[in-house]
Design a protein around this motif. Sequence first.
Motif, mmCIF file in Angstrom:
data_model
loop_
_atom_site.group_PDB
_atom_site.id
_atom_site.type_symbol
_atom_site.label_atom_id
_atom_site.label_comp_id
_atom_site.label_asym_id
_atom_site.label_seq_id
_atom_site.Cartn_x
_atom_site.Cartn_y
_atom_site.Cartn_z
ATOM 1 N N LYS A 181 0.833 -1.191 0.000
ATOM 2 C CA LYS A 181 0.000 0.000 0.000
ATOM 3 C C LYS A 181 0.873 1.247 0.000
ATOM 4 C CE LYS A 181 -4.501 0.479 2.020
ATOM 5 N NZ LYS A 181 -5.300 0.451 3.211
ATOM 6 N N THR A 182 0.613 2.153 -0.931
ATOM 7 C CA THR A 182 1.354 3.405 -0.928
ATOM 8 C C THR A 182 0.668 4.351 0.047
ATOM 9 O OG1 THR A 182 0.048 4.219 -2.779
ATOM 10 C CG2 THR A 182 2.135 3.162 -3.314
ATOM 11 N N SER A 183 1.453 5.181 0.656
ATOM 12 C CA SER A 183 0.892 6.090 1.644
ATOM 13 C C SER A 183 0.136 7.220 0.944
ATOM 14 C CB SER A 183 2.026 6.598 2.525
ATOM 15 O OG SER A 183 2.095 7.970 2.561
ATOM 16 N N GLN A 184 -1.093 7.432 1.352
ATOM 17 C CA GLN A 184 -1.915 8.488 0.775
ATOM 18 C C GLN A 184 -1.755 9.759 1.593
ATOM 19 O OE1 GLN A 184 -5.848 6.710 0.956
ATOM 20 N NE2 GLN A 184 -5.836 6.486 -1.249
ATOM 21 N N ILE A 185 -1.822 10.875 0.915
ATOM 22 C CA ILE A 185 -1.789 12.163 1.587
ATOM 23 C C ILE A 185 -3.184 12.425 2.142
ATOM 24 C CG2 ILE A 185 -1.468 14.643 1.286
ATOM 25 C CD1 ILE A 185 0.353 13.957 -1.130
ATOM 26 N N LYS A 186 -3.249 12.776 3.430
ATOM 27 C CA LYS A 186 -4.540 13.129 4.036
ATOM 28 C C LYS A 186 -4.627 14.653 4.102
ATOM 29 C CE LYS A 186 -6.033 11.045 7.820
ATOM 30 N NZ LYS A 186 -6.314 10.752 9.258
ATOM 31 N N VAL A 187 -5.651 15.204 3.449
ATOM 32 C CA VAL A 187 -5.823 16.650 3.354
ATOM 33 C C VAL A 187 -7.114 17.066 4.056
ATOM 34 C CG1 VAL A 187 -6.063 18.617 1.780
ATOM 35 C CG2 VAL A 187 -4.598 16.689 1.138
ATOM 36 N N LEU A 188 -6.993 18.038 4.934
ATOM 37 C CA LEU A 188 -8.162 18.647 5.580
ATOM 38 C C LEU A 188 -8.520 19.893 4.794
ATOM 39 C CD1 LEU A 188 -10.247 19.209 7.827
ATOM 40 C CD2 LEU A 188 -8.376 20.164 9.193
ATOM 41 N N ILE A 189 -9.756 19.947 4.288
ATOM 42 C CA ILE A 189 -10.256 21.093 3.532
ATOM 43 C C ILE A 189 -11.183 21.879 4.460
ATOM 44 C CG2 ILE A 189 -11.521 21.865 1.481
ATOM 45 C CD1 ILE A 189 -11.083 18.880 0.435
ATOM 46 N N VAL A 190 -10.828 23.136 4.737
ATOM 47 C CA VAL A 190 -11.641 23.967 5.624
ATOM 48 C C VAL A 190 -12.147 25.157 4.817
ATOM 49 C CG1 VAL A 190 -11.741 25.206 7.816
ATOM 50 C CG2 VAL A 190 -10.140 23.294 7.556
ATOM 51 N N ASP A 191 -13.435 25.143 4.504
ATOM 52 C CA ASP A 191 -14.045 26.193 3.687
ATOM 53 C C ASP A 191 -15.545 26.182 3.941
ATOM 54 O OD1 ASP A 191 -15.035 27.738 1.310
ATOM 55 O OD2 ASP A 191 -12.935 27.564 0.695
ATOM 56 N N ASP A 192 -16.173 27.338 3.837
ATOM 57 C CA ASP A 192 -17.616 27.412 4.075
ATOM 58 C C ASP A 192 -18.441 27.313 2.798
ATOM 59 O OD1 ASP A 192 -16.692 29.932 3.267
ATOM 60 O OD2 ASP A 192 -18.319 30.978 4.290
ATOM 61 N N GLU A 193 -17.789 27.095 1.660
ATOM 62 C CA GLU A 193 -18.507 26.957 0.396
ATOM 63 C C GLU A 193 -18.643 25.469 0.047
ATOM 64 O OE1 GLU A 193 -17.006 29.397 -2.838
ATOM 65 O OE2 GLU A 193 -16.126 30.756 -1.356
ATOM 66 N N ASP A 211 -19.883 23.890 -2.472
ATOM 67 C CA ASP A 211 -19.519 23.522 -3.848
ATOM 68 C C ASP A 211 -18.011 23.418 -4.005
ATOM 69 O OD1 ASP A 211 -22.177 23.416 -4.578
ATOM 70 O OD2 ASP A 211 -22.199 25.412 -5.492
ATOM 71 N N LEU A 212 -17.288 24.340 -3.406
ATOM 72 C CA LEU A 212 -15.832 24.293 -3.484
ATOM 73 C C LEU A 212 -15.304 23.055 -2.758
ATOM 74 C CD1 LEU A 212 -13.148 26.454 -4.026
ATOM 75 C CD2 LEU A 212 -13.016 25.660 -1.680
ATOM 76 N N ILE A 213 -15.834 22.799 -1.575
ATOM 77 C CA ILE A 213 -15.405 21.620 -0.821
ATOM 78 C C ILE A 213 -15.615 20.357 -1.644
ATOM 79 C CG2 ILE A 213 -15.970 20.098 1.121
ATOM 80 C CD1 ILE A 213 -16.336 22.540 2.853
ATOM 81 N N SER A 214 -16.803 20.189 -2.221
ATOM 82 C CA SER A 214 -17.068 18.947 -2.946
ATOM 83 C C SER A 214 -16.210 18.837 -4.212
ATOM 84 C CB SER A 214 -18.548 18.764 -3.258
ATOM 85 O OG SER A 214 -19.082 19.870 -3.892
ATOM 86 N N THR A 215 -15.950 19.950 -4.875
ATOM 87 C CA THR A 215 -15.109 19.914 -6.070
ATOM 88 C C THR A 215 -13.666 19.551 -5.715
ATOM 89 O OG1 THR A 215 -16.484 21.555 -7.187
ATOM 90 C CG2 THR A 215 -14.250 21.277 -8.020
ATOM 91 N N VAL A 216 -13.110 20.242 -4.726
ATOM 92 C CA VAL A 216 -11.727 19.973 -4.324
ATOM 93 C C VAL A 216 -11.608 18.561 -3.754
ATOM 94 C CG1 VAL A 216 -9.855 20.668 -2.754
ATOM 95 C CG2 VAL A 216 -11.155 22.406 -3.994
ATOM 96 N N GLU A 217 -12.585 18.155 -2.956
ATOM 97 C CA GLU A 217 -12.569 16.815 -2.372
ATOM 98 C C GLU A 217 -12.577 15.754 -3.478
ATOM 99 O OE1 GLU A 217 -14.706 14.559 1.312
ATOM 100 O OE2 GLU A 217 -15.996 15.833 0.077
ATOM 101 N N TYR A 218 -13.423 15.927 -4.469
ATOM 102 C CA TYR A 218 -13.500 14.977 -5.580
ATOM 103 C C TYR A 218 -12.168 14.895 -6.325
ATOM 104 C CZ TYR A 218 -14.711 12.968 -10.088
ATOM 105 O OH TYR A 218 -14.730 12.187 -11.215
ATOM 106 N N ARG A 219 -11.596 16.069 -6.637
ATOM 107 C CA ARG A 219 -10.334 16.100 -7.382
ATOM 108 C C ARG A 219 -9.193 15.483 -6.571
ATOM 109 N NH1 ARG A 219 -10.017 19.794 -11.711
ATOM 110 N NH2 ARG A 219 -8.174 18.580 -12.199
ATOM 111 N N LEU A 220 -9.164 15.742 -5.269
ATOM 112 C CA LEU A 220 -8.121 15.155 -4.425
ATOM 113 C C LEU A 220 -8.263 13.638 -4.344
ATOM 114 C CD1 LEU A 220 -7.905 17.748 -1.517
ATOM 115 C CD2 LEU A 220 -6.118 17.235 -3.186
ATOM 116 N N LYS A 221 -9.497 13.172 -4.230
ATOM 117 C CA LYS A 221 -9.714 11.719 -4.190
ATOM 118 C C LYS A 221 -9.301 11.071 -5.506
ATOM 119 C CE LYS A 221 -13.161 11.493 -0.559
ATOM 120 N NZ LYS A 221 -14.547 11.221 -0.179
ATOM 121 N N CYS A 222 -9.540 11.750 -6.624
ATOM 122 C CA CYS A 222 -9.093 11.238 -7.927
ATOM 123 C C CYS A 222 -7.572 11.180 -7.994
ATOM 124 C CB CYS A 222 -9.626 12.111 -9.064
ATOM 125 S SG CYS A 222 -11.391 11.912 -9.358
#
Length: 137
Positions: free
Chosen positions: A10-22, A24-35
């Motif tokens: 298993k390669t180590s995955q980067i864990k990113v905390l996204i802190v934003d009140d928007e 739409d931005l959260i879901s877009t960035v979250e999707y792209r990071l998961k990809c």
Amino acid sequence: MLGLFKAKKKTSQIKVLIVDDEPDLISTVEYRLKCAACRTVTASNGQEGLERAAAEKPDLILLDTNMPVMDGHEMLGRLQADPTLKHIPVIMLTARCESKDIAAASAHGVSDYVTKPFDFAELMAKIQAIVKARGQA
């Protein structure tokens, strides 16, 4: 059985905390990071972000400036005051691009400052470079 069913390393995955009140931005960035094979955790304000940072110990935080409850600058100050969290690199991801905002973030030791709208490939390159430099990837 010729090793056909060996568990892959298993390669180590980067864990990113996204802190934003928007949302739409959260879901877009979250999707792209998961990809990009990252794990994500989200929060909609600075207070929630602090709680998630303490519980999840992310490799990096993407932090907005303008949020309800606790803004990004206050969260940065509290991160820096906490010995268990101050080592987590932070990239400000915000629409605020005035020099006073950049200076305030710099005073709190942010790793980088990215203004919205942003290019995701550039953001991902910054994330990878910061995490690699810290020996986490």
